[in-house]
Design an enzyme around this catalytic site. Structure first.
Site, PDB file in Angstrom:
ATOM      1  N   ALA A 132       0.641  -1.102  -0.159  1.00 13.67           N
ATOM      2  CA  ALA A 132       0.026   0.079   0.037  1.00 13.67           C
ATOM      3  C   ALA A 132       0.872   0.986  -0.160  1.00 13.67           C
ATOM      4  CB  ALA A 132      -0.883  -0.031   1.101  1.00 13.67           C
ATOM      5  N   CYS A 148       4.733 -11.285   8.176  1.00 15.15           N
ATOM      6  CA  CYS A 148       5.299 -10.008   7.521  1.00 15.15           C
ATOM      7  C   CYS A 148       4.753  -8.841   8.251  1.00 15.15           C
ATOM      8  CB  CYS A 148       5.172 -10.076   6.003  1.00 15.15           C
ATOM      9  SG  CYS A 148       6.227  -8.706   5.135  1.00 15.15           S
ATOM     10  N   ASP A 162       0.163  -8.559  -1.738  1.00 17.67           N
ATOM     11  CA  ASP A 162       0.996  -7.839  -2.718  1.00 17.67           C
ATOM     12  C   ASP A 162      -0.089  -7.895  -4.037  1.00 17.67           C
ATOM     13  OD1 ASP A 162       3.189  -8.811  -0.841  1.00 17.67           O
ATOM     14  OD2 ASP A 162       3.610  -6.933  -1.856  1.00 17.67           O
ATOM     15  N   ASN A 217       1.917 -13.058  -1.949  1.00 19.28           N
ATOM     16  CA  ASN A 217       2.252 -12.338  -0.800  1.00 19.28           C
ATOM     17  C   ASN A 217       3.748 -12.743  -0.260  1.00 19.28           C
ATOM     18  OD1 ASN A 217       1.304 -10.302   1.359  1.00 19.28           O
ATOM     19  ND2 ASN A 217       1.253 -12.012   2.777  1.00 19.28           N
TER      20      ASN A 217
END
Ligand code: RI2
Length: 311
Positions: free
Chosen positions: A24, A128, A197, A207
């Protein structure tokens, strides 16, 4: 005074080196950098303006090959109109502001939508460092639910350390585990909540590396697997059959000094693919959807992107 292209290249380098990171944030940073560039160049006319911002967009696009938030953000900004230089400049700046605002609002809205799935006493595992997954966790906590988070380290860049610091700052009870401990703790977990992602046309998730193994463990343990993704993380390109490029990063990130070992090659893919069968729900700003509905999200929300790409 620095030159506009130097400032833009500086942001591009920060995105490439991951000083600015998170899908983002890189989208918002690219949109803002493009706006600053457009406002500070001094082209002779509209044609030169178009050419210069086009080149700037290319520089930003090349920084991180996987994250579709980057290309979607840049394309949204580049859809400016205007017959003359000043109106084009204003239109581009407006598009950039609109993207940033839309992104921030989406993160907040996903927090509200996703947090409804979290019950008092739940344990959430996250991987993450996803600002959108964290938005769900924070909204659940702020609404008075007593929750605990298990965070993975997320080697090789240890984004999990960012996650635990943020959670600690919010006062949320948190446990840190190494990535390979996920199977050992998954039976204590009520929901896995991760960011994204890329979401592909068939609802699969791209991701941070390690996500797919967590999804497998969650599936085996019948643990709910939730993805937090704004609609600009959905990939129009995949609707045209394109595969998502997986970024391979430098070997040194995994093993500093690897060049001294002559027979060893380090492989460092930054992302992996979780098939849609392992995903219970994708929380977007337009609602919590089954992954199989991703195709519709792309058509409805990013339909303009398909213009001129019809087969
Ligand atoms: P938000 C990150 O990528 C992680 O893969 C994370 O899940 C994803 O971006 C989404 O982050 P990286 O930049 O957009 O650390 O939810 O490679 O913040």
């Amino acid at each position: 005074m620095t030159r506009p292209m130097d400032d833009l290249a500086d942001t591009a380098e920060k995105i490439r080196s991951m000083e600015i990171r998170g899908a983002a944030l890189i989208g918002r940073a690219a949109a803002s950098a493009l706006k600053e560039f457009a406002l500070s160049i001094d082209p002779a006319g509209i044609d030169e303006f178009n050419a210069q911002v086009g080149r700037a967009a290319d520089v930003l696009l090349k920084t991180r090959p996987t994250a579709v938030s980057l290309s979607n953000a840049i394309r949204m900004v580049m859809r400016y109109d205007g017959e003359d230089l000043e109106s084009a400049r204003t239109s581009l700046a407006k598009n950039a502001d609109a993207f940033v605002e839309r992104s921030l609002r989406a993160v907040e809205r996903i927090g509200e939508i996703g947090s409804r799935r979290v019950r008092d006493g739940d344990v959430i595992l996250t991987h993450c460092n996803s600002s959108v997954a964290l938005s769900i966790i924070k909204t659940a906590f702020d609404s008075g639910k007593d929750i605990k988070v298990i965070a993975t380290e997320s080697r090789p860049r240890y984004q999990g350390h960012l996650t635990i610091k943020t959670l600690d700052g919010w006062g949320i009870e948190t446990e840190l585990v190494v990535d390979s401990a996920v199977r050992s703790v998954i039976n204590e977990v009520d929901h896995v909540i991760v960011g994204a992602d890329v979401i592909t046309a068939n609802g699969s998730l791209v991701n941070k590396i390690g996500t797919a193994a967590i999804a497998l463990a969650a599936s085996e343990a019948r643990t709910s697997f939730v993805v937090a993704a704004e609609t600009y993380k959905f990939s129009p390109e995949t609707m045209m059959g394109e595969l998502v490029p997986i970024e391979e990063r430098a070997a040194e990130e995994v093993y500093p000094g690897i060049s001294e070992l002559l027979h060893v090659r380090v492989r460092n893919p930054a992302f992996d693919v979780t098939p849609h069968q392992y995903i219970d729900v994708i929380c977007t700003e337009v609602g919590a959807i089954p992954p199989e509905m991703s195709y519709l999200v792309i058509k409805e929300m990013l339909g303009w992107e398909m213009e001129g790409r019809a087969l």
